[in-house]
Design a protein around this motif. Sequence first.
Motif, mmCIF file in Angstrom:
data_model
loop_
_atom_site.group_PDB
_atom_site.id
_atom_site.type_symbol
_atom_site.label_atom_id
_atom_site.label_comp_id
_atom_site.label_asym_id
_atom_site.label_seq_id
_atom_site.Cartn_x
_atom_site.Cartn_y
_atom_site.Cartn_z
ATOM 1 N N SER A 410 0.857 -1.186 0.000
ATOM 2 C CA SER A 410 0.000 0.000 0.000
ATOM 3 C C SER A 410 0.890 1.232 0.000
ATOM 4 O O SER A 410 2.093 1.142 0.265
ATOM 5 C CB SER A 410 -0.949 0.006 1.208
ATOM 6 O OG SER A 410 -0.226 -0.031 2.422
ATOM 7 N N THR A 518 -2.812 -2.994 -2.654
ATOM 8 C CA THR A 518 -4.181 -2.975 -2.170
ATOM 9 C C THR A 518 -4.746 -1.559 -2.276
ATOM 10 O O THR A 518 -4.121 -0.656 -2.829
ATOM 11 C CB THR A 518 -4.241 -3.489 -0.717
ATOM 12 O OG1 THR A 518 -5.599 -3.602 -0.311
ATOM 13 C CG2 THR A 518 -3.513 -2.545 0.232
ATOM 14 N N CYS A 519 -5.943 -1.341 -1.720
ATOM 15 C CA CYS A 519 -6.592 -0.033 -1.767
ATOM 16 C C CYS A 519 -7.201 0.282 -0.403
ATOM 17 O O CYS A 519 -7.258 -0.573 0.486
ATOM 18 C CB CYS A 519 -7.674 -0.002 -2.845
ATOM 19 S SG CYS A 519 -9.089 -1.088 -2.513
ATOM 20 N N CYS A 522 -10.209 -1.979 0.334
ATOM 21 C CA CYS A 522 -10.083 -3.405 0.006
ATOM 22 C C CYS A 522 -10.294 -4.314 1.213
ATOM 23 O O CYS A 522 -10.929 -5.373 1.096
ATOM 24 C CB CYS A 522 -8.723 -3.680 -0.629
ATOM 25 S SG CYS A 522 -8.564 -3.017 -2.306
#
Length: 591
Positions: A410, A518-519, A522
């Motif tokens: 991230s 990732t976000c 997520c």
Amino acid sequence: MLAHPRHWPLLALLFAPGIAAAGDFVPPEVQFSLQHLKTEERARAARALGPLEQLPRYLVQLEVEPDARAVKGHLRVEWSVRGRPLDAIPLRLTPNAFAPRMSLSEVTVNGKPVKPQRPEDGLYLLPLAEPLAPGSSVVVELDLEGRVPRAQPGTASLLGALGASGGGNSEAGDYGAFSATEDFMSLVGVVPRVPPLDASGTPWGGPTGVGDLALYEPANVLANVIVPSGWKAHVTGVAIGEVPQKNGRVRYSFAAGAVRDFPVFASRGYESATATVNGVSVESHFAARDAQVGRRVLKYASDALSEFERRLGPLPFKNFRVVEAPLSGGAGGMEFPGLVTVGTSLYRGAADPAGALEGLPGMGQMQGLLEAMGGDAAPLGQLGKVLERTLEFTVAHEVAHQYFAGLVGSDPINAPVVDESLAQYTALLYMEWKHGRAVAEQMRQEALVSAYHMLRLSGGKDAPADRPTSGFEDPLQYGALVYGKAPLLHHYSRKLIGDEAFFKGMRSYVDTYRFKWTCGECFTQELAKASPANARELERLRVRWWKEAHGDEDLGEPSLGALMGGGGQMDPETLKLMEELMPGLMKGLQP
């Protein structure tokens, strides 16, 4: 004078034993790097990243001169363009984000000399004669040289590490990541890296002086680090050689595979202890005077890794190192793939709680008063227990970072809440799994809720936690919101959907984004898959705890009694004394 490193033979790395046979041709240097990964993890990494031999490749040569606080070296980067054409190759050199500490020279791209541009501190652009199309390969070579600033004074004491000892470092901002003492060289960021690029081809943001420094695409690394005799090198990866040199120095060689960063440290007078957890060699490296605490750190790291592998899946690497380091600016530890540091102040504080108070103006009289109270229930006795819990919790937090964001990547600059909140809550889960819910709840109050209350008592403001590191008013607000308030999203998400669904979603999150990016949404989305009926409420919780500011409402009005664990273990006179001390304490902690 340092020997010029360009002529050091890169092929020296290729004469160590242990190269595995490959069915299809894989360059020998890549085979070395893949030794860092567990055998069963190589195929898993390849499914996420593509052929591992096509990952960016860094060949590093460094020579460290501690007496001069100097470092010099040569770097070769082999990298492929992805996404869109590029007219310049970016390189991030984090030590220069805060001061001109390093210089680059003899820079070439595909064998042709280039003059680096510097659009911002710590970021270099290497211009290309013609744009490179996606899929094109590029080779960058350069020499590097730098002088390492002295570490902040007083970093061995807890309050000194917070900046309360006076004589602060005007170059503060990296928590001592690029600094030196008589017996330790921290060279984080010494290896320039190609930063991730957004959809427009713009490099991700660099360090701002608050929070972490950087994170990169997984890459393979081979490194030689030469240090004087009596010094040791500590680097991410598998050790593949330790060779005495004719000039009385020692060359340490390392290989690392699919790592998002590559920290370098050197120490003198350090000892080590090792253990094995599920095939992972866990190492603890520490100053000789801190041997007892260093061995406890090994146990904490081993216990945490064992718990996390059982519930989150295997660590991909064969080696994991914990290195004691003189951190500053309030940092308890720093995380890198396969290696973490833990602050000397925590080692010394756990061994000598009274010593943790060194460095605060006027604390001498206060310390004498606290000691005179006597008994294990007295503040110093309680402080010792708190510091030992904090040490164990900090180690667990740094081990958790092997998953978030070492494995599940991230953006630590634009979205620090994504990995930090999960590392913090996973450390809290470790305390629960290892010591029971009562201890975990106590730690939740001490490490999370109290961090927020400290902010408010000092006059700081509540605010949304999900923001770039540059959006926080100061490190105190950053710590209170990102490490204190934000992890409680996961606490209340778990309460909402129950343990079975929560841990199913957590494991699915790691499996889904392993070696990927990732976000911000997520993790909540994976929890929603595990508990579809609660999807809307899970998102409402995420918005409330990360996007909005309800700290006083959700965590209670701040008070010193709440900050001291409810005040139940202190008599009224002691609590009153601490209330009188608080303004001076907070003033002393200001940079």
